[in-house]
Design an enzyme around this catalytic site. Structure first.
Site, short mmCIF file in Angstrom:
data_model
loop_
_atom_site.label_atom_id
_atom_site.label_comp_id
_atom_site.label_asym_id
_atom_site.label_seq_id
_atom_site.Cartn_x
_atom_site.Cartn_y
_atom_site.Cartn_z
N TRP A 110 0.82 -1.22 0.00
CA TRP A 110 0.00 0.00 0.00
C TRP A 110 0.85 1.26 0.00
O TRP A 110 0.48 2.25 -0.64
CB TRP A 110 -1.00 -0.01 1.16
CG TRP A 110 -2.09 -1.01 0.92
CD1 TRP A 110 -2.36 -2.12 1.67
CD2 TRP A 110 -3.04 -1.03 -0.16
NE1 TRP A 110 -3.42 -2.82 1.12
CE2 TRP A 110 -3.85 -2.18 0.00
CE3 TRP A 110 -3.29 -0.19 -1.26
CZ2 TRP A 110 -4.89 -2.50 -0.88
CZ3 TRP A 110 -4.32 -0.53 -2.14
CH2 TRP A 110 -5.10 -1.66 -1.94
N ASP A 151 -1.46 6.77 6.09
CA ASP A 151 -2.56 5.94 5.57
C ASP A 151 -2.99 5.03 6.72
O ASP A 151 -2.29 4.11 7.10
CB ASP A 151 -2.07 5.13 4.37
CG ASP A 151 -3.16 4.19 3.83
OD1 ASP A 151 -4.22 4.06 4.46
OD2 ASP A 151 -2.92 3.59 2.76
N LYS A 201 -12.44 -1.11 6.20
CA LYS A 201 -11.62 -2.05 6.95
C LYS A 201 -12.06 -2.08 8.41
O LYS A 201 -12.52 -3.07 8.91
CB LYS A 201 -10.13 -1.69 6.86
CG LYS A 201 -9.61 -1.41 5.45
CD LYS A 201 -9.48 -2.67 4.61
CE LYS A 201 -9.25 -2.40 3.13
NZ LYS A 201 -8.10 -1.61 2.78
#
Ligand SMILES: *Cc1c(COP(=O)(O)O)cnc(C)c1O
Length: 375
Positions: A103, A183, A207
């Protein structure tokens, strides 16, 4: 108690069952309005109440002070990878990133379209003790440019299972004026976090918060006020932090139902005891699973102990032929979605806030039984 299986999916992921039950109950008529939340105008007093409550509860859970604003946007964490440089690059367009896995790599690739990207640190090279992307590079080795516009890290690598348990401080990195950007998609609200040290944090809701379609952005007011230069002139209005803030996240139609669902999750979290309680439960769940791996000589994990994620645990079997029976048996035992991401392979257990401790217990029970049968 319910007979629903335990869902270890990485995202979209498990939601608290009482939240789903309440949403079902309110589906046809929110309160006595005779309308579903999905049917309400986003500019009316009914939705406004839902929106304001969700914002206030989210702020309270995060422990935010008056310096921080919360925005609800769309486009997911992926859109933020472009929105951040579009809004926050300075005149020299310098931006620094730390590369710890899948990511953060996505964030880096996107930023290259907009700015002069420098890798302050990277875990791409294996060390003597750890494979590539199985660790966080030691902070005293990071090289952050003192005049960078910001430093970006991925707080929890959802695929690789690498998590920062302590965030770096910009003054220790020699760039005290640059904001730290995180993030937080897959570990927001999983533990108490000190936002006074964080310039901006963002993530998709799907999530650890609610359904997909909602992106949260937590940012210091000073980053968008009194800031020169302004966002790039081609920055779309819906992606301009300043405009979104001025319009209280209602510049255009927001993802109303996702905001409502997130609001129900926030209420549930407060009811459960907030992020302190989540930290306790998350530590307990992760400890059970890591202990089962470490104690077995059968299962294997590769991430350095200090950077092991409490949210996403990738682990491996000693023989590739065992994955099929492991996953099939798990499914029969009511343990779903344990297959690892194709980039890493193996297995992965995601243990977000909404995963009950009992889910981790049953996973460990199954792992032990499987090892006995196949080990
Ligand atoms: C899932 C995930 C993303 C991508 O999120 P989208 O909302 O699908 O854009 C980015 N970063 C992390 C850490 C993630 O877990």
């Amino acid at each position: 108690m319910s007979s629903r299986p335990f869902n270890f999916a990485p995202g979209p992921a498990v939601l608290p069952e009482p939240v789903l039950a309440r949403a079902a109950q309110e589906m046809l008529s929110w309160g006595d309005t005779g309308m579903s939340v999905m049917e309400m105008t986003h500019r009316g007093p009914l939705f406004s109440k839902i929106h304001e409550k969700a914002l206030a509860d989210f702020r309270a859970l995060l422990g935010l002070g008056p310096d921080h604003e919360v925005l609800f946007m769309q486009g997911g964490a992926t859109a933020q990878n472009a929105i951040i440089p579009m809004n926050l690059l300075g005149v020299n367009a310098k931006c620094d990133y730390v590369h710890t896995g899948h990511w953060s790599a996505k964030s880096i690739d996107e930023a290259r379209k907009y700015g002069d990207v420098h890798l302050a640190a990277s875990a791409a090279a294996p060390t003597d003790a750890h494979p590539a992307f199985g660790y966080i590079p030691a902070q005293d080795q990071w090289q952050v440019r003192p005049d960078t516009s910001y430093l970006h890290i991925c707080g929890n690598e959802t695929i690789g299972g690498v998590e920062y348990h302590v965030f770096p401080k910009m003054k220790d990195l020699g760039a005290p004026n640059a904001p730290l950007i995180i993030d937080m998609s897959s570990h927001v609200l999983s533990r108490p976090m000190d936002f006074s040290q964080i310039g901006l944090a963002y993530g998709g809701a799907q999530k650890n918060i609610g359904p997909s379609g909602l992106t949260f952005v937590i940012l210091q007011r000073r980053l968008i006020q009194d800031r020169v230069p302004k966002p790039q002139p081609t920055c779309p209005s819906v992606f301009d932090y300043r405009k979104v803030l001025e319009n209280n996240s209602l510049l255009n139609t927001p993802s109303t139902f996702a905001i409502y669902m997130a609001g129900l999750v926030f209420e549930w979290l407060i009811d459960q005891g907030g992020v302190q309680e989540m930290q306790k439960r998350n530590e307990a769940k992760a400890r059970m699973v890591y202990d089962a791996i470490d104690g077995s000589g059968f299962y294997r994990a590769y991430v350095e102990t200090a950077a092991r994620s409490l949210m996403n645990i990738p682990f491996f079997l000693p023989d590739d032929r065992l994955y099929e029976p492991f996953l099939q048996g798990a499914q029969q035992a009511g343990l779903l979605n344990l297959k690892g991401h194709k980039a890493v392979g193996g297995l992965r257990a995601s243990l977000y806030n909404a995963m009950p401790v009992e889910g981790a217990r049953q996973l460990v029970h199954y792992m032990k039984a499987f090892e006995k049968a196949y080990g």
